[in-house]
Write an enzyme that holds these catalytic residues in place. Structure first.
Site, PDB file in Angstrom:
ATOM      1  N   ASP A 159       0.837  -1.190   0.000  1.00  0.00           N
ATOM      2  CA  ASP A 159       0.000   0.000   0.000  1.00  0.00           C
ATOM      3  C   ASP A 159       0.877   1.247   0.000  1.00  0.00           C
ATOM      4  O   ASP A 159       1.999   1.221  -0.522  1.00  0.00           O
ATOM      5  CB  ASP A 159      -0.932  -0.037   1.230  1.00  0.00           C
ATOM      6  CG  ASP A 159      -2.292   0.589   0.962  1.00  0.00           C
ATOM      7  OD1 ASP A 159      -2.351   1.815   0.811  1.00  0.00           O
ATOM      8  OD2 ASP A 159      -3.293  -0.161   0.917  1.00  0.00           O
ATOM      9  N   HIS A 198      -4.234   5.618   3.841  1.00  0.00           N
ATOM     10  CA  HIS A 198      -4.966   4.468   3.300  1.00  0.00           C
ATOM     11  C   HIS A 198      -4.390   3.160   3.835  1.00  0.00           C
ATOM     12  O   HIS A 198      -5.131   2.268   4.277  1.00  0.00           O
ATOM     13  CB  HIS A 198      -4.883   4.512   1.771  1.00  0.00           C
ATOM     14  CG  HIS A 198      -5.670   3.465   1.066  1.00  0.00           C
ATOM     15  ND1 HIS A 198      -5.169   2.200   0.806  1.00  0.00           N
ATOM     16  CD2 HIS A 198      -6.924   3.477   0.533  1.00  0.00           C
ATOM     17  CE1 HIS A 198      -6.079   1.499   0.146  1.00  0.00           C
ATOM     18  NE2 HIS A 198      -7.144   2.244  -0.034  1.00  0.00           N
ATOM     19  N   ASN A 301     -13.813   0.213  -7.470  1.00  0.00           N
ATOM     20  CA  ASN A 301     -14.928   1.020  -6.991  1.00  0.00           C
ATOM     21  C   ASN A 301     -15.652   1.803  -8.086  1.00  0.00           C
ATOM     22  O   ASN A 301     -16.124   2.911  -7.840  1.00  0.00           O
ATOM     23  CB  ASN A 301     -14.422   2.026  -5.943  1.00  0.00           C
ATOM     24  CG  ASN A 301     -13.721   1.348  -4.782  1.00  0.00           C
ATOM     25  OD1 ASN A 301     -14.097   0.259  -4.380  1.00  0.00           O
ATOM     26  ND2 ASN A 301     -12.711   2.000  -4.251  1.00  0.00           N
ATOM     27  N   SER A 409     -11.414  -1.362  -1.055  1.00  0.00           N
ATOM     28  CA  SER A 409     -10.170  -1.304  -0.281  1.00  0.00           C
ATOM     29  C   SER A 409     -10.410  -1.695   1.167  1.00  0.00           C
ATOM     30  O   SER A 409      -9.514  -2.240   1.824  1.00  0.00           O
ATOM     31  CB  SER A 409      -9.581   0.111  -0.305  1.00  0.00           C
ATOM     32  OG  SER A 409      -8.914   0.378  -1.508  1.00  0.00           O
TER      33      SER A 409
END
Length: 466
Positions: A159, A198, A301, A409
Protein backbone atom coordinates in the site's frame (compact mmCIF):
# COMPACT_ATOMS: atom_id res chain seq x y z
CA UNK A 1 39.17 24.43 -44.68
CA UNK A 2 40.04 21.12 -42.97
CA UNK A 3 40.35 22.89 -39.64
CA UNK A 4 36.92 24.46 -40.15
CA UNK A 5 35.40 21.04 -41.03
CA UNK A 6 36.88 19.43 -37.91
CA UNK A 7 35.53 22.25 -35.78
CA UNK A 8 32.08 21.84 -37.32
CA UNK A 9 32.08 18.07 -36.74
CA UNK A 10 33.26 18.57 -33.16
CA UNK A 11 30.43 21.00 -32.49
CA UNK A 12 27.89 18.52 -33.93
CA UNK A 13 29.26 15.73 -31.73
CA UNK A 14 29.14 17.96 -28.67
CA UNK A 15 25.54 18.89 -29.48
CA UNK A 16 24.64 15.20 -29.87
CA UNK A 17 26.31 14.29 -26.56
CA UNK A 18 24.56 17.21 -24.85
CA UNK A 19 21.21 16.11 -26.28
CA UNK A 20 21.73 12.54 -24.99
CA UNK A 21 22.83 13.86 -21.62
CA UNK A 22 19.49 15.60 -21.33
CA UNK A 23 17.49 12.46 -22.16
CA UNK A 24 15.48 11.45 -19.07
CA UNK A 25 16.23 8.26 -17.24
CA UNK A 26 13.47 5.78 -17.95
CA UNK A 27 12.56 2.55 -16.20
CA UNK A 28 11.93 -0.57 -18.29
CA UNK A 29 10.31 -3.87 -17.41
CA UNK A 30 11.89 -6.67 -19.44
CA UNK A 31 10.02 -9.97 -19.68
CA UNK A 32 11.97 -13.12 -20.55
CA UNK A 33 10.76 -15.91 -22.80
CA UNK A 34 10.75 -18.30 -19.89
CA UNK A 35 10.74 -18.37 -16.09
CA UNK A 36 13.08 -19.99 -13.59
CA UNK A 37 16.85 -20.34 -13.19
CA UNK A 38 18.76 -18.86 -16.11
CA UNK A 39 15.72 -17.22 -17.67
CA UNK A 40 17.20 -13.75 -17.22
CA UNK A 41 20.81 -14.54 -18.12
CA UNK A 42 20.61 -11.77 -20.72
CA UNK A 43 20.76 -9.29 -17.84
CA UNK A 44 24.57 -9.53 -17.76
CA UNK A 45 24.66 -7.82 -21.15
CA UNK A 46 22.72 -4.88 -19.70
CA UNK A 47 25.38 -4.15 -17.11
CA UNK A 48 24.75 -1.48 -14.50
CA UNK A 49 21.39 -0.51 -16.00
CA UNK A 50 19.81 -3.50 -14.19
CA UNK A 51 18.20 -2.48 -10.89
CA UNK A 52 16.23 -5.67 -10.18
CA UNK A 53 16.39 -9.21 -11.48
CA UNK A 54 13.78 -11.89 -10.75
CA UNK A 55 14.86 -15.18 -12.25
CA UNK A 56 11.92 -17.08 -10.80
CA UNK A 57 9.40 -15.07 -12.84
CA UNK A 58 11.65 -14.17 -15.77
CA UNK A 59 11.52 -10.41 -15.20
CA UNK A 60 14.26 -7.78 -15.18
CA UNK A 61 13.87 -4.10 -14.31
CA UNK A 62 16.39 -1.69 -15.79
CA UNK A 63 16.97 2.05 -16.03
CA UNK A 64 18.60 3.96 -18.84
CA UNK A 65 18.67 7.38 -20.48
CA UNK A 66 19.76 5.87 -23.81
CA UNK A 67 16.90 6.36 -26.31
CA UNK A 68 18.01 3.16 -28.05
CA UNK A 69 17.98 1.04 -24.90
CA UNK A 70 14.63 -0.62 -25.60
CA UNK A 71 15.62 -1.65 -29.13
CA UNK A 72 19.00 -2.95 -28.04
CA UNK A 73 17.61 -4.91 -25.07
CA UNK A 74 14.83 -6.42 -27.17
CA UNK A 75 17.43 -7.85 -29.54
CA UNK A 76 19.11 -9.91 -26.78
CA UNK A 77 18.54 -13.69 -26.85
CA UNK A 78 15.88 -14.78 -24.37
CA UNK A 79 14.02 -11.46 -24.27
CA UNK A 80 10.29 -11.58 -24.98
CA UNK A 81 9.49 -7.89 -24.53
CA UNK A 82 10.86 -4.59 -23.30
CA UNK A 83 8.32 -2.07 -22.06
CA UNK A 84 8.71 1.32 -20.48
CA UNK A 85 7.22 1.18 -17.00
CA UNK A 86 4.07 3.15 -16.27
CA UNK A 87 3.16 5.10 -13.16
CA UNK A 88 -0.59 4.86 -12.57
CA UNK A 89 -3.08 5.98 -9.94
CA UNK A 90 -3.86 2.80 -8.00
CA UNK A 91 -5.82 4.51 -5.21
CA UNK A 92 -8.21 7.35 -5.92
CA UNK A 93 -7.10 10.69 -4.49
CA UNK A 94 -10.79 11.46 -3.94
CA UNK A 95 -11.65 8.63 -1.57
CA UNK A 96 -14.76 8.97 0.55
CA UNK A 97 -13.40 9.29 4.10
CA UNK A 98 -14.62 11.10 7.20
CA UNK A 99 -12.39 11.69 10.21
CA UNK A 100 -13.90 10.73 13.55
CA UNK A 101 -13.85 13.62 16.01
CA UNK A 102 -12.69 11.26 18.74
CA UNK A 103 -8.87 11.12 18.64
CA UNK A 104 -6.88 9.11 21.19
CA UNK A 105 -3.65 10.45 22.67
CA UNK A 106 -0.48 8.38 22.95
CA UNK A 107 -0.75 8.66 26.73
CA UNK A 108 -3.78 6.35 26.59
CA UNK A 109 -1.66 3.25 25.95
CA UNK A 110 -2.84 0.69 28.52
CA UNK A 111 -0.39 -1.05 30.82
CA UNK A 112 0.30 -4.63 29.66
CA UNK A 113 -1.67 -7.34 31.44
CA UNK A 114 -0.03 -10.70 30.84
CA UNK A 115 -2.28 -12.50 33.30
CA UNK A 116 -5.27 -12.81 31.01
CA UNK A 117 -6.43 -12.46 27.44
CA UNK A 118 -7.75 -8.90 26.98
CA UNK A 119 -11.53 -8.96 26.60
CA UNK A 120 -12.77 -8.66 23.05
CA UNK A 121 -15.32 -6.17 21.74
CA UNK A 122 -14.73 -3.61 24.48
CA UNK A 123 -12.61 -1.15 22.53
CA UNK A 124 -13.47 2.54 22.61
CA UNK A 125 -15.30 2.31 19.28
CA UNK A 126 -16.54 -1.30 19.34
CA UNK A 127 -20.17 -0.18 19.17
CA UNK A 128 -19.47 1.29 15.71
CA UNK A 129 -17.88 -1.86 14.25
CA UNK A 130 -20.89 -3.34 12.47
CA UNK A 131 -18.42 -4.84 10.03
CA UNK A 132 -17.01 -7.29 12.58
CA UNK A 133 -20.50 -8.27 13.72
CA UNK A 134 -21.56 -8.90 10.14
CA UNK A 135 -18.81 -11.46 9.49
CA UNK A 136 -18.92 -12.83 13.08
CA UNK A 137 -15.35 -11.74 13.77
CA UNK A 138 -16.56 -10.30 17.06
CA UNK A 139 -17.48 -13.86 18.06
CA UNK A 140 -14.18 -15.38 16.91
CA UNK A 141 -12.27 -12.78 18.94
CA UNK A 142 -14.43 -13.51 21.98
CA UNK A 143 -13.67 -17.21 21.52
CA UNK A 144 -9.94 -16.45 21.66
CA UNK A 145 -9.26 -16.92 17.95
CA UNK A 146 -7.12 -13.91 17.10
CA UNK A 147 -4.63 -14.99 14.47
CA UNK A 148 -1.91 -16.40 16.72
CA UNK A 149 -3.01 -19.84 17.86
CA UNK A 150 -0.81 -22.71 16.67
CA UNK A 151 1.20 -20.12 14.75
CA UNK A 152 1.15 -16.35 14.30
CA UNK A 153 -0.16 -15.42 10.89
CA UNK A 154 1.70 -12.78 8.90
CA UNK A 155 -0.06 -10.34 6.55
CA UNK A 156 1.86 -8.04 4.21
CA UNK A 157 0.09 -4.77 3.44
CA UNK A 158 1.15 -3.59 -0.04
CA UNK A 159 0.00 0.00 0.00
CA UNK A 160 1.05 3.61 0.65
CA UNK A 161 2.89 2.84 3.88
CA UNK A 162 1.67 2.74 7.48
CA UNK A 163 1.76 5.14 10.43
CA UNK A 164 4.07 2.89 12.42
CA UNK A 165 3.56 4.60 15.78
CA UNK A 166 -0.24 4.57 15.72
CA UNK A 167 -1.52 3.35 19.06
CA UNK A 168 -3.75 0.76 17.35
CA UNK A 169 -1.10 -0.52 14.90
CA UNK A 170 2.33 -0.48 16.56
CA UNK A 171 1.93 -3.60 18.70
CA UNK A 172 1.40 -5.82 15.65
CA UNK A 173 3.68 -4.14 13.09
CA UNK A 174 7.00 -5.84 12.30
CA UNK A 175 9.13 -2.79 11.56
CA UNK A 176 12.29 -4.80 10.91
CA UNK A 177 10.69 -6.49 7.89
CA UNK A 178 8.76 -3.43 6.68
CA UNK A 179 10.24 -1.67 3.66
CA UNK A 180 9.58 0.76 0.83
CA UNK A 181 9.98 0.03 -2.88
CA UNK A 182 9.17 3.61 -3.88
CA UNK A 183 12.51 5.23 -4.78
CA UNK A 184 11.34 8.79 -4.16
CA UNK A 185 9.74 7.89 -0.80
CA UNK A 186 12.22 5.47 0.79
CA UNK A 187 10.51 5.11 4.18
CA UNK A 188 7.65 2.66 4.73
CA UNK A 189 6.33 4.99 7.43
CA UNK A 190 3.43 7.20 6.38
CA UNK A 191 4.00 10.65 7.89
CA UNK A 192 2.12 11.65 11.04
CA UNK A 193 0.79 14.80 9.42
CA UNK A 194 -2.90 14.47 10.17
CA UNK A 195 -3.74 13.26 6.68
CA UNK A 196 -5.68 10.09 5.92
CA UNK A 197 -3.38 7.10 5.54
CA UNK A 198 -4.97 4.47 3.30
CA UNK A 199 -2.43 1.79 4.25
CA UNK A 200 -2.94 2.38 7.98
CA UNK A 201 -6.71 2.09 7.62
CA UNK A 202 -6.34 -1.18 5.73
CA UNK A 203 -3.85 -2.54 8.28
CA UNK A 204 -6.17 -1.69 11.15
CA UNK A 205 -9.03 -3.65 9.61
CA UNK A 206 -6.75 -6.67 9.40
CA UNK A 207 -5.09 -6.54 12.79
CA UNK A 208 -5.74 -3.58 15.09
CA UNK A 209 -4.87 -5.13 18.47
CA UNK A 210 -7.31 -5.66 21.33
CA UNK A 211 -6.00 -3.22 23.91
CA UNK A 212 -9.11 -1.58 25.32
CA UNK A 213 -8.84 1.47 23.06
CA UNK A 214 -9.77 2.41 19.50
CA UNK A 215 -10.95 -0.43 17.29
CA UNK A 216 -10.08 -4.11 16.92
CA UNK A 217 -9.14 -5.92 13.72
CA UNK A 218 -10.48 -9.14 12.27
CA UNK A 219 -7.31 -10.94 13.42
CA UNK A 220 -6.19 -8.74 16.32
CA UNK A 221 -3.02 -10.70 17.14
CA UNK A 222 -1.79 -11.31 13.60
CA UNK A 223 1.49 -9.77 12.48
CA UNK A 224 1.59 -6.94 9.97
CA UNK A 225 4.36 -6.07 7.53
CA UNK A 226 4.23 -2.74 5.72
CA UNK A 227 5.45 -3.03 2.13
CA UNK A 228 5.22 0.40 0.56
CA UNK A 229 4.65 0.09 -3.19
CA UNK A 230 2.73 3.32 -3.76
CA UNK A 231 3.51 6.95 -3.11
CA UNK A 232 1.60 8.70 -0.34
CA UNK A 233 -0.65 10.03 -3.11
CA UNK A 234 -1.66 6.49 -4.18
CA UNK A 235 0.24 6.41 -7.47
CA UNK A 236 2.90 3.87 -8.31
CA UNK A 237 4.66 1.80 -10.93
CA UNK A 238 4.44 -1.82 -12.04
CA UNK A 239 8.08 -2.27 -11.04
CA UNK A 240 7.29 -1.26 -7.45
CA UNK A 241 4.28 -3.60 -7.25
CA UNK A 242 6.28 -6.51 -8.63
CA UNK A 243 9.15 -5.81 -6.22
CA UNK A 244 6.72 -5.72 -3.30
CA UNK A 245 5.02 -8.99 -4.25
CA UNK A 246 8.34 -10.77 -4.74
CA UNK A 247 9.64 -9.49 -1.40
CA UNK A 248 6.51 -10.23 0.63
CA UNK A 249 6.20 -13.77 -0.71
CA UNK A 250 9.94 -14.44 -0.71
CA UNK A 251 12.11 -16.13 1.92
CA UNK A 252 12.71 -13.04 4.06
CA UNK A 253 9.03 -12.33 4.77
CA UNK A 254 7.13 -15.34 3.43
CA UNK A 255 3.81 -13.77 4.34
CA UNK A 256 0.76 -16.00 4.63
CA UNK A 257 -1.28 -13.28 2.91
CA UNK A 258 -0.58 -10.29 0.68
CA UNK A 259 -3.28 -7.63 0.87
CA UNK A 260 -3.58 -5.31 -2.14
CA UNK A 261 -6.33 -2.78 -1.57
CA UNK A 262 -5.48 -1.04 -4.81
CA UNK A 263 -6.33 -1.25 -8.47
CA UNK A 264 -6.57 0.34 -11.87
CA UNK A 265 -8.78 -0.28 -14.88
CA UNK A 266 -7.91 -1.14 -18.49
CA UNK A 267 -9.93 -1.60 -21.63
CA UNK A 268 -9.93 -5.27 -22.56
CA UNK A 269 -7.83 -6.08 -25.64
CA UNK A 270 -6.63 -2.49 -25.91
CA UNK A 271 -4.08 -2.40 -23.10
CA UNK A 272 -1.55 -1.45 -25.77
CA UNK A 273 1.99 -1.15 -24.49
CA UNK A 274 0.89 -2.20 -21.02
CA UNK A 275 0.35 -5.80 -22.13
CA UNK A 276 3.82 -6.91 -21.10
CA UNK A 277 3.53 -5.07 -17.80
CA UNK A 278 0.31 -6.96 -17.08
CA UNK A 279 2.07 -10.20 -17.97
CA UNK A 280 4.89 -9.44 -15.54
CA UNK A 281 2.38 -8.68 -12.77
CA UNK A 282 0.54 -11.95 -13.51
CA UNK A 283 3.80 -13.83 -13.17
CA UNK A 284 4.57 -12.20 -9.82
CA UNK A 285 1.15 -13.02 -8.34
CA UNK A 286 1.29 -16.61 -9.59
CA UNK A 287 4.80 -16.96 -8.17
CA UNK A 288 3.59 -15.68 -4.80
CA UNK A 289 0.94 -18.40 -4.77
CA UNK A 290 3.53 -21.01 -5.73
CA UNK A 291 5.62 -19.90 -2.76
CA UNK A 292 2.69 -20.30 -0.37
CA UNK A 293 1.28 -16.76 -0.17
CA UNK A 294 -2.37 -15.98 -0.83
CA UNK A 295 -2.83 -12.71 -2.73
CA UNK A 296 -6.08 -10.87 -1.96
CA UNK A 297 -7.03 -7.86 -4.11
CA UNK A 298 -9.79 -5.27 -4.26
CA UNK A 299 -12.30 -5.57 -7.11
CA UNK A 300 -12.47 -1.79 -7.59
CA UNK A 301 -14.93 1.02 -6.99
CA UNK A 302 -16.37 1.97 -10.37
CA UNK A 303 -19.63 -0.02 -10.24
CA UNK A 304 -18.48 -1.98 -13.31
CA UNK A 305 -19.29 -5.44 -14.60
CA UNK A 306 -15.79 -6.84 -15.04
CA UNK A 307 -17.10 -9.43 -17.46
CA UNK A 308 -17.52 -6.59 -19.93
CA UNK A 309 -15.03 -4.52 -21.92
CA UNK A 310 -13.14 -3.31 -18.86
CA UNK A 311 -10.94 -5.25 -16.50
CA UNK A 312 -9.35 -4.46 -13.15
CA UNK A 313 -5.86 -5.29 -12.02
CA UNK A 314 -4.57 -6.79 -9.79
CA UNK A 315 -8.04 -8.22 -9.03
CA UNK A 316 -7.95 -10.02 -12.40
CA UNK A 317 -4.22 -10.72 -12.34
CA UNK A 318 -2.85 -14.21 -11.77
CA UNK A 319 -4.55 -16.63 -9.42
CA UNK A 320 -5.27 -14.50 -6.38
CA UNK A 321 -8.67 -13.64 -4.89
CA UNK A 322 -10.88 -10.72 -5.98
CA UNK A 323 -13.10 -9.12 -3.35
CA UNK A 324 -16.32 -7.16 -3.86
CA UNK A 325 -17.85 -4.95 -1.17
CA UNK A 326 -21.09 -5.14 0.77
CA UNK A 327 -22.46 -2.05 2.45
CA UNK A 328 -25.28 -1.33 4.89
CA UNK A 329 -27.91 1.35 4.73
CA UNK A 330 -29.23 2.61 8.05
CA UNK A 331 -26.93 1.19 10.74
CA UNK A 332 -26.58 4.58 12.43
CA UNK A 333 -30.26 5.18 13.23
CA UNK A 334 -31.49 1.56 13.37
CA UNK A 335 -28.54 -0.58 14.46
CA UNK A 336 -28.94 -4.19 13.38
CA UNK A 337 -32.73 -3.93 13.25
CA UNK A 338 -34.98 -3.38 10.22
CA UNK A 339 -35.27 -1.30 8.15
CA UNK A 340 -31.44 -1.32 8.19
CA UNK A 341 -30.04 -3.70 5.55
CA UNK A 342 -26.53 -5.12 5.36
CA UNK A 343 -25.86 -7.93 2.90
CA UNK A 344 -26.24 -5.95 -0.30
CA UNK A 345 -23.69 -5.07 -2.96
CA UNK A 346 -22.22 -1.66 -2.19
CA UNK A 347 -23.33 0.97 -4.70
CA UNK A 348 -19.79 1.56 -5.99
CA UNK A 349 -18.44 -2.02 -6.01
CA UNK A 350 -17.28 -3.68 -9.20
CA UNK A 351 -18.69 -7.15 -9.82
CA UNK A 352 -18.48 -9.95 -12.38
CA UNK A 353 -19.62 -13.55 -12.68
CA UNK A 354 -16.19 -14.96 -13.52
CA UNK A 355 -14.20 -12.45 -11.47
CA UNK A 356 -15.47 -12.10 -7.88
CA UNK A 357 -14.37 -14.80 -5.47
CA UNK A 358 -15.87 -13.47 -2.28
CA UNK A 359 -17.56 -10.44 -0.72
CA UNK A 360 -16.85 -8.59 2.53
CA UNK A 361 -17.92 -5.40 4.31
CA UNK A 362 -16.78 -2.23 2.58
CA UNK A 363 -19.45 0.24 3.68
CA UNK A 364 -21.69 2.58 1.70
CA UNK A 365 -22.98 6.16 1.71
CA UNK A 366 -26.62 5.94 0.69
CA UNK A 367 -28.51 6.73 3.88
CA UNK A 368 -30.54 9.92 3.77
CA UNK A 369 -31.06 12.55 4.94
CA UNK A 370 -27.34 13.17 5.24
CA UNK A 371 -28.02 16.03 7.62
CA UNK A 372 -29.47 13.69 10.27
CA UNK A 373 -27.16 13.15 13.26
CA UNK A 374 -26.87 9.91 15.23
CA UNK A 375 -24.86 8.80 18.23
CA UNK A 376 -23.48 5.27 18.28
CA UNK A 377 -21.37 4.42 21.31
CA UNK A 378 -19.22 7.45 22.09
CA UNK A 379 -19.28 8.87 18.55
CA UNK A 380 -21.78 11.46 17.35
CA UNK A 381 -21.78 12.07 13.59
CA UNK A 382 -24.09 12.31 10.58
CA UNK A 383 -26.07 9.06 10.48
CA UNK A 384 -24.86 8.02 7.01
CA UNK A 385 -21.25 7.95 8.24
CA UNK A 386 -21.96 4.96 10.49
CA UNK A 387 -22.48 2.84 7.36
CA UNK A 388 -18.75 3.34 6.67
CA UNK A 389 -15.93 1.18 8.11
CA UNK A 390 -14.06 2.75 11.06
CA UNK A 391 -10.35 2.02 11.46
CA UNK A 392 -7.08 3.71 12.45
CA UNK A 393 -6.24 6.13 9.67
CA UNK A 394 -3.52 8.59 10.60
CA UNK A 395 -1.80 10.55 13.30
CA UNK A 396 -1.16 14.17 14.10
CA UNK A 397 1.62 14.59 16.65
CA UNK A 398 0.60 12.47 19.64
CA UNK A 399 -3.06 12.31 18.53
CA UNK A 400 -4.03 8.96 17.01
CA UNK A 401 -6.71 9.50 14.40
CA UNK A 402 -9.53 7.22 13.25
CA UNK A 403 -11.38 7.51 9.97
CA UNK A 404 -14.62 6.22 8.52
CA UNK A 405 -14.04 5.05 4.93
CA UNK A 406 -15.79 3.07 2.21
CA UNK A 407 -14.51 1.00 -0.70
CA UNK A 408 -13.46 -2.43 -1.85
CA UNK A 409 -10.17 -1.30 -0.28
CA UNK A 410 -11.94 -1.75 3.06
CA UNK A 411 -13.61 -5.04 2.08
CA UNK A 412 -10.34 -6.69 1.04
CA UNK A 413 -8.58 -6.60 4.44
CA UNK A 414 -11.56 -8.33 6.03
CA UNK A 415 -10.74 -11.30 3.78
CA UNK A 416 -7.02 -11.04 4.55
CA UNK A 417 -7.86 -10.90 8.25
CA UNK A 418 -10.02 -14.01 7.92
CA UNK A 419 -7.15 -15.79 6.16
CA UNK A 420 -4.94 -14.83 9.10
CA UNK A 421 -7.48 -16.25 11.56
CA UNK A 422 -7.52 -19.55 9.67
CA UNK A 423 -3.72 -19.78 9.59
CA UNK A 424 -3.55 -18.86 13.27
CA UNK A 425 -5.92 -21.66 14.21
CA UNK A 426 -4.93 -24.43 11.79
CA UNK A 427 -1.35 -23.54 10.85
CA UNK A 428 0.32 -22.53 7.59
CA UNK A 429 -1.32 -23.95 4.50
CA UNK A 430 -1.07 -23.50 0.76
CA UNK A 431 -3.12 -20.72 -0.83
CA UNK A 432 -5.56 -23.04 -2.57
CA UNK A 433 -6.50 -24.65 0.77
CA UNK A 434 -6.87 -21.25 2.38
CA UNK A 435 -9.00 -19.99 -0.46
CA UNK A 436 -11.23 -23.07 -0.31
CA UNK A 437 -11.86 -22.65 3.42
CA UNK A 438 -12.76 -18.98 2.95
CA UNK A 439 -15.10 -19.67 0.06
CA UNK A 440 -16.80 -22.81 1.40
CA UNK A 441 -17.57 -21.20 4.76
CA UNK A 442 -19.08 -18.04 3.27
CA UNK A 443 -22.76 -17.18 3.62
CA UNK A 444 -24.21 -17.52 0.13
CA UNK A 445 -27.03 -15.40 -1.21
CA UNK A 446 -29.57 -16.02 -3.93
CA UNK A 447 -30.64 -12.39 -4.13
CA UNK A 448 -30.04 -9.92 -6.98
CA UNK A 449 -26.77 -10.60 -8.72
CA UNK A 450 -25.95 -13.80 -6.83
CA UNK A 451 -22.47 -15.09 -7.57
CA UNK A 452 -21.82 -12.23 -9.99
CA UNK A 453 -21.70 -9.78 -7.10
CA UNK A 454 -20.92 -11.92 -4.05
CA UNK A 455 -18.83 -14.70 -5.58
CA UNK A 456 -19.11 -17.64 -3.19
CA UNK A 457 -20.80 -15.35 -0.69
CA UNK A 458 -20.06 -12.92 2.14
CA UNK A 459 -17.30 -14.19 4.41
CA UNK A 460 -18.18 -15.81 7.74
CA UNK A 461 -15.25 -15.98 10.15
CA UNK A 462 -17.03 -18.13 12.72
CA UNK A 463 -17.97 -20.76 10.17
CA UNK A 464 -14.45 -20.76 8.67
CA UNK A 465 -12.91 -21.72 12.02
CA UNK A 466 -15.24 -24.65 12.73
Amino acid sequence: MLRKLIATVSLCLLALVAAHAQDPIKTYVIVANGQGPGSTSFATALGSSVIAQYDAIGVVVAQSSDPNFSTQAAALPGVQSVTEDQELQWISPNETVVQADNAIDDSAVPSPDASALPPANRETFSAVQWNLHQIHADQTAANGDRGNGVTRARVAILDTGIVASHIDIAANLNTSLSVSFVPTEPSFVFPSNGKFSHGTHVAGIVAAPINGIGTQGVAPNAELVSVKVLKDSGSGSFASLIAGIEYASGPMVHADVINMSLGTTFLRNTAGGAGSLLSALNRAINHAAAQGTLVVSAAGNNGLDLNGILFEIPAQSGNGMAVSATGPVGFGPFGFNPPAVFDRLASYSNFGQSVINIAAPGGDALYTPQSQVCKVGVIAAPCFVFDFVLSPGGKNGSSNLYFFAIGTSMATPHVSGLAALIVGKFGHMNPSQLRTLIEQSADSFSGPGGTAVFGKGRINALAALQ
